[in-house]
Design a protein around this motif. Structure first.
Motif, PDB file in Angstrom:
ATOM      1  N   ARG A  59       0.837  -1.188   0.000  1.00  0.00           N
ATOM      2  CA  ARG A  59       0.000   0.000   0.000  1.00  0.00           C
ATOM      3  C   ARG A  59       0.878   1.246   0.000  1.00  0.00           C
ATOM      4  NH1 ARG A  59      -2.867  -2.170   5.301  1.00  0.00           N
ATOM      5  NH2 ARG A  59      -0.718  -2.928   5.484  1.00  0.00           N
ATOM      6  N   ARG A  60       0.386   2.297  -0.648  1.00  0.00           N
ATOM      7  CA  ARG A  60       1.144   3.539  -0.785  1.00  0.00           C
ATOM      8  C   ARG A  60       0.957   4.429   0.441  1.00  0.00           C
ATOM      9  NH1 ARG A  60       4.981   3.756  -4.883  1.00  0.00           N
ATOM     10  NH2 ARG A  60       4.254   2.451  -6.587  1.00  0.00           N
ATOM     11  N   ALA A  61       2.042   5.068   0.829  1.00  0.00           N
ATOM     12  CA  ALA A  61       2.007   6.022   1.930  1.00  0.00           C
ATOM     13  C   ALA A  61       3.110   7.048   1.717  1.00  0.00           C
ATOM     14  CB  ALA A  61       2.177   5.321   3.272  1.00  0.00           C
ATOM     15  N   SER A  62       2.981   8.176   2.386  1.00  0.00           N
ATOM     16  CA  SER A  62       4.006   9.221   2.340  1.00  0.00           C
ATOM     17  C   SER A  62       4.200   9.795   3.735  1.00  0.00           C
ATOM     18  CB  SER A  62       3.613  10.362   1.399  1.00  0.00           C
ATOM     19  OG  SER A  62       3.488   9.937   0.070  1.00  0.00           O
ATOM     20  N   ARG A  97      -1.112   6.856   4.984  1.00  0.00           N
ATOM     21  CA  ARG A  97      -1.394   6.201   3.715  1.00  0.00           C
ATOM     22  C   ARG A  97      -2.085   7.136   2.734  1.00  0.00           C
ATOM     23  NH1 ARG A  97      -5.730   1.814   6.031  1.00  0.00           N
ATOM     24  NH2 ARG A  97      -7.285   3.281   6.818  1.00  0.00           N
ATOM     25  N   ALA A  98      -1.892   6.853   1.474  1.00  0.00           N
ATOM     26  CA  ALA A  98      -2.489   7.662   0.413  1.00  0.00           C
ATOM     27  C   ALA A  98      -3.987   7.457   0.366  1.00  0.00           C
ATOM     28  CB  ALA A  98      -1.853   7.308  -0.922  1.00  0.00           C
ATOM     29  N   GLU A  99      -4.699   8.543   0.083  1.00  0.00           N
ATOM     30  CA  GLU A  99      -6.137   8.506  -0.119  1.00  0.00           C
ATOM     31  C   GLU A  99      -6.453   8.713  -1.597  1.00  0.00           C
ATOM     32  OE1 GLU A  99      -8.088   7.686   2.224  1.00  0.00           O
ATOM     33  OE2 GLU A  99      -6.921   8.025   4.043  1.00  0.00           O
ATOM     34  N   GLU A 100      -7.614   8.249  -2.017  1.00  0.00           N
ATOM     35  CA  GLU A 100      -7.972   8.322  -3.435  1.00  0.00           C
ATOM     36  C   GLU A 100      -7.954   9.747  -3.972  1.00  0.00           C
ATOM     37  OE1 GLU A 100     -11.563   6.355  -4.470  1.00  0.00           O
ATOM     38  OE2 GLU A 100     -10.942   4.397  -3.696  1.00  0.00           O
ATOM     39  N   LEU A 101      -8.300  10.719  -3.151  1.00  0.00           N
ATOM     40  CA  LEU A 101      -8.376  12.097  -3.613  1.00  0.00           C
ATOM     41  C   LEU A 101      -7.021  12.805  -3.640  1.00  0.00           C
ATOM     42  CD1 LEU A 101     -11.674  13.324  -1.905  1.00  0.00           C
ATOM     43  CD2 LEU A 101     -11.336  12.560  -4.264  1.00  0.00           C
ATOM     44  N   ASP A 102      -5.972  12.168  -3.111  1.00  0.00           N
ATOM     45  CA  ASP A 102      -4.637  12.774  -3.144  1.00  0.00           C
ATOM     46  C   ASP A 102      -4.128  12.820  -4.576  1.00  0.00           C
ATOM     47  OD1 ASP A 102      -4.694  13.049  -0.410  1.00  0.00           O
ATOM     48  OD2 ASP A 102      -3.526  11.231  -0.030  1.00  0.00           O
ATOM     49  N   SER A 103      -3.680  13.976  -5.016  1.00  0.00           N
ATOM     50  CA  SER A 103      -3.211  14.124  -6.392  1.00  0.00           C
ATOM     51  C   SER A 103      -1.812  13.580  -6.606  1.00  0.00           C
ATOM     52  CB  SER A 103      -3.246  15.599  -6.798  1.00  0.00           C
ATOM     53  OG  SER A 103      -2.419  16.372  -5.934  1.00  0.00           O
ATOM     54  N   SER A 104      -1.052  13.375  -5.528  1.00  0.00           N
ATOM     55  CA  SER A 104       0.327  12.910  -5.642  1.00  0.00           C
ATOM     56  C   SER A 104       0.812  12.462  -4.272  1.00  0.00           C
ATOM     57  CB  SER A 104       1.229  14.034  -6.159  1.00  0.00           C
ATOM     58  OG  SER A 104       1.350  15.043  -5.167  1.00  0.00           O
ATOM     59  N   PRO A 105       1.944  11.747  -4.201  1.00  0.00           N
ATOM     60  CA  PRO A 105       2.514  11.403  -2.893  1.00  0.00           C
ATOM     61  C   PRO A 105       2.872  12.635  -2.069  1.00  0.00           C
ATOM     62  CG  PRO A 105       3.476  10.039  -4.616  1.00  0.00           C
ATOM     63  CD  PRO A 105       2.672  11.088  -5.314  1.00  0.00           C
ATOM     64  N   ILE A 106       3.274  13.714  -2.744  1.00  0.00           N
ATOM     65  CA  ILE A 106       3.579  14.946  -2.015  1.00  0.00           C
ATOM     66  C   ILE A 106       2.316  15.501  -1.368  1.00  0.00           C
ATOM     67  CG2 ILE A 106       4.267  17.359  -2.312  1.00  0.00           C
ATOM     68  CD1 ILE A 106       6.345  16.394  -4.340  1.00  0.00           C
ATOM     69  N   GLU A 107       1.212  15.452  -2.080  1.00  0.00           N
ATOM     70  CA  GLU A 107      -0.061  15.902  -1.510  1.00  0.00           C
ATOM     71  C   GLU A 107      -0.433  15.061  -0.302  1.00  0.00           C
ATOM     72  OE1 GLU A 107      -3.561  17.788  -0.636  1.00  0.00           O
ATOM     73  OE2 GLU A 107      -1.915  18.461  -1.913  1.00  0.00           O
ATOM     74  N   THR A 108      -0.174  13.753  -0.364  1.00  0.00           N
ATOM     75  CA  THR A 108      -0.442  12.888   0.792  1.00  0.00           C
ATOM     76  C   THR A 108       0.330  13.366   2.010  1.00  0.00           C
ATOM     77  OG1 THR A 108      -0.850  10.955  -0.613  1.00  0.00           O
ATOM     78  CG2 THR A 108      -0.312  10.532   1.685  1.00  0.00           C
ATOM     79  N   ALA A 109       1.628  13.640   1.821  1.00  0.00           N
ATOM     80  CA  ALA A 109       2.471  14.077   2.938  1.00  0.00           C
ATOM     81  C   ALA A 109       1.997  15.407   3.510  1.00  0.00           C
ATOM     82  CB  ALA A 109       3.918  14.179   2.479  1.00  0.00           C
ATOM     83  N   LEU A 142       6.959   6.901   0.848  1.00  0.00           N
ATOM     84  CA  LEU A 142       7.828   7.880   0.197  1.00  0.00           C
ATOM     85  C   LEU A 142       8.136   9.001   1.183  1.00  0.00           C
ATOM     86  CD1 LEU A 142       9.160   8.726  -2.552  1.00  0.00           C
ATOM     87  CD2 LEU A 142       7.213  10.293  -2.800  1.00  0.00           C
ATOM     88  N   PRO A 143       9.424   9.209   1.539  1.00  0.00           N
ATOM     89  CA  PRO A 143       9.785  10.343   2.392  1.00  0.00           C
ATOM     90  C   PRO A 143       9.900  11.619   1.552  1.00  0.00           C
ATOM     91  CG  PRO A 143      11.363   8.498   2.577  1.00  0.00           C
ATOM     92  CD  PRO A 143      10.556   8.292   1.330  1.00  0.00           C
ATOM     93  N   VAL A 144       9.091  12.614   1.890  1.00  0.00           N
ATOM     94  CA  VAL A 144       9.074  13.897   1.194  1.00  0.00           C
ATOM     95  C   VAL A 144       9.783  14.913   2.087  1.00  0.00           C
ATOM     96  CG1 VAL A 144       7.607  15.711   0.228  1.00  0.00           C
ATOM     97  CG2 VAL A 144       6.914  13.305   0.038  1.00  0.00           C
ATOM     98  N   VAL A 145      10.913  15.426   1.623  1.00  0.00           N
ATOM     99  CA  VAL A 145      11.743  16.305   2.450  1.00  0.00           C
ATOM    100  C   VAL A 145      11.344  17.754   2.203  1.00  0.00           C
ATOM    101  CG1 VAL A 145      14.094  16.952   3.072  1.00  0.00           C
ATOM    102  CG2 VAL A 145      13.601  14.611   2.302  1.00  0.00           C
ATOM    103  N   ALA A 146      11.222  18.506   3.291  1.00  0.00           N
ATOM    104  CA  ALA A 146      10.771  19.893   3.178  1.00  0.00           C
ATOM    105  C   ALA A 146      11.514  20.779   4.166  1.00  0.00           C
ATOM    106  CB  ALA A 146       9.267  19.982   3.443  1.00  0.00           C
ATOM    107  N   LEU A 147      11.712  22.033   3.766  1.00  0.00           N
ATOM    108  CA  LEU A 147      12.176  23.068   4.677  1.00  0.00           C
ATOM    109  C   LEU A 147      10.963  23.779   5.243  1.00  0.00           C
ATOM    110  CD1 LEU A 147      15.086  24.494   2.509  1.00  0.00           C
ATOM    111  CD2 LEU A 147      15.325  23.141   4.597  1.00  0.00           C
ATOM    112  N   VAL A 148      10.985  24.009   6.546  1.00  0.00           N
ATOM    113  CA  VAL A 148       9.849  24.637   7.228  1.00  0.00           C
ATOM    114  C   VAL A 148      10.344  25.924   7.883  1.00  0.00           C
ATOM    115  CG1 VAL A 148       8.029  24.347   8.939  1.00  0.00           C
ATOM    116  CG2 VAL A 148       8.857  22.359   7.649  1.00  0.00           C
TER     117      VAL A 148
END
Length: 221
Positions: A59-62, A97-109, A142-148
């Protein structure tokens, strides 16, 4: 509720990864952003979780790997999960985990970070991703790296997050703080190896530690 069948903090330290720490010049906001803008050869580590994952459809997750720009240097924002959900009490990145309405793994995160800790995306600058991490619970994360950028306000979802805290990036980006541990598997079928990065009473291990190991390898390439 899903708790490990063993207490990872009680497993003996078999050794340290031991690689040298990254230099402060490699851990500035500018340096980390520039590194993710480059394509350089490097060797990700594959954890034992991927080898032990069930032979099922993954299953997909971010997760969001939030690097907070503090005056004294970058820090990594982490959560401690509540005791009544999956992976109870463990240290993790905000995500799910990813939801059907998420446009991308980044959106999931981004969505999960907003839901779990109230981190609004206007404070978040996505700078890149790390290799997917396969968990023993059959997720491909998928680990999505971000500066905050502070200032920002956080609000933990009491149903999922017991605590939100930060760890200095320079602590996590030193092989001297990466412990190698293992646990014997049932029925004598071998052992599972894992990394741990204890910090001031927080026991960072498993998938979170494995993803931080790959961030270390990536930044030092």
């Amino acid at each position: 509720m899903s708790k490990p069948l063993f207490d990872p903090a009680l497993m003996p330290v078999e050794g340290l990864a031991g690689e040298p720490p990254l230099q402060p010049s490699q851990l500035s906001v500018q340096a980390v952003r520039a590194r993710f803008a480059q394509t350089l050869p490097w060797d990700p580590e594959t954890s034992d979780e991927a080898l032990a994952a069930p032979a099922l459809r993954l299953r997909r997750a971010s997760v969001l790997v939030p690097l907070v720009a503090r005056p004294d240097g970058l820090s990594v924002l982490l959560t401690k999960r509540t005791d009544h959900i999956s992976h109870a009490g463990q240290i993790s990145f905000p995500g799910g985990r990813a939801e059907e309405l998420d446009s991308s793994p980044i959106e999931t995160a981004l969505r999960e970070a907003e839901e779990e800790i109230g981190l609004h995306r206007r404070h978040v600058e996505i700078i890149g991703v790390l290799p997917e991490h396969v968990t023993i619970s059959a997720y491909r994360v998928l680990p999505v790296v971000a500066l905050v950028q502070p200032p920002f306000e956080l609000s933990a979802d009491p149903g999922e997050v017991a605590e939100i805290f930060e760890v200095p990036l320079n602590f996590l980006m030193s092989g001297a703080n990466h412990e190698r541990r293992s646990v014997a598997l049932p029925d004598g079928v071998g052992k599972r190896n894992f990394y741990a990065m204890p910090y001031q009473g927080y026991f960072i291990w498993g998938a979170t530690a494995a993803m931080l190991r790959n961030l270390y390898h990536f930044l030092r390439a």
